[in-house]
Design a protein around this motif. Structure first.
Motif, PDB file in Angstrom:
ATOM      1  N   THR A   1       0.790  -1.230   0.000  1.00  0.00           N
ATOM      2  CA  THR A   1       0.000   0.000   0.000  1.00  0.00           C
ATOM      3  C   THR A   1       0.822   1.280   0.000  1.00  0.00           C
ATOM      4  OG1 THR A   1      -0.105   0.165   2.412  1.00  0.00           O
ATOM      5  CG2 THR A   1      -1.812  -1.171   1.322  1.00  0.00           C
TER       6      THR A   1
ATOM      7  N   ALA B   1      -6.620  -6.752   4.133  1.00  0.00           N
ATOM      8  CA  ALA B   1      -7.126  -5.507   3.545  1.00  0.00           C
ATOM      9  C   ALA B   1      -6.099  -4.873   2.610  1.00  0.00           C
ATOM     10  CB  ALA B   1      -7.516  -4.532   4.648  1.00  0.00           C
TER      11      ALA B   1
ATOM     12  N   TYR C   1      -4.353  -6.230   0.451  1.00  0.00           N
ATOM     13  CA  TYR C   1      -4.395  -6.857  -0.870  1.00  0.00           C
ATOM     14  C   TYR C   1      -5.631  -6.420  -1.672  1.00  0.00           C
ATOM     15  CZ  TYR C   1      -0.490  -9.942   0.120  1.00  0.00           C
ATOM     16  OH  TYR C   1       0.764 -10.426   0.380  1.00  0.00           O
ATOM     17  N   ARG C   2      -6.532  -5.746  -1.029  1.00  0.00           N
ATOM     18  CA  ARG C   2      -7.736  -5.281  -1.724  1.00  0.00           C
ATOM     19  C   ARG C   2      -7.462  -3.942  -2.402  1.00  0.00           C
ATOM     20  NH1 ARG C   2     -11.143  -6.584   3.463  1.00  0.00           N
ATOM     21  NH2 ARG C   2     -11.324  -8.826   3.212  1.00  0.00           N
ATOM     22  N   PRO C   3      -8.065  -3.747  -3.567  1.00  0.00           N
ATOM     23  CA  PRO C   3      -7.856  -2.460  -4.274  1.00  0.00           C
ATOM     24  C   PRO C   3      -8.492  -1.282  -3.568  1.00  0.00           C
ATOM     25  CG  PRO C   3      -9.270  -3.942  -5.572  1.00  0.00           C
ATOM     26  CD  PRO C   3      -8.889  -4.655  -4.312  1.00  0.00           C
TER      27      PRO C   3
END
Length: 66
Positions: free
Chosen positions: A37, A62, A64-66
């Motif tokens: 991030t 979280a 790894y989420r866009p």
């Protein structure tokens, strides 16, 4: 910070030793989050103090989420 001090007193250990034990996996997890991030500052809330492994796991997922 107050909760960390209280936990250390309850366990008769120093705050440094408590944190070293409680947050032992954070070095690797936070590095991974930073890579994913770009985040470079992290604030530990009461949830992280009370359940450090769960909090770190949630943060890594979280990241790894866009």
């Amino acid at each position: 910070m107050d909760r960390l001090v209280a936990l250390a007193l309850d366990q008769s250990v120093s705050v440094r030793d408590l944190c070293a034990s409680r947050f032992k996996d954070y070095q690797f997890g936070l590095k991974l989050i930073a890579q994913n991030t770009g985040q470079s500052e992290f604030h530990l809330d009461l949830d992280a103090v009370e359940a450090p492994d769960k909090a770190l796991s949630d943060w890594v997922v979280a990241s790894y989420r866009p």
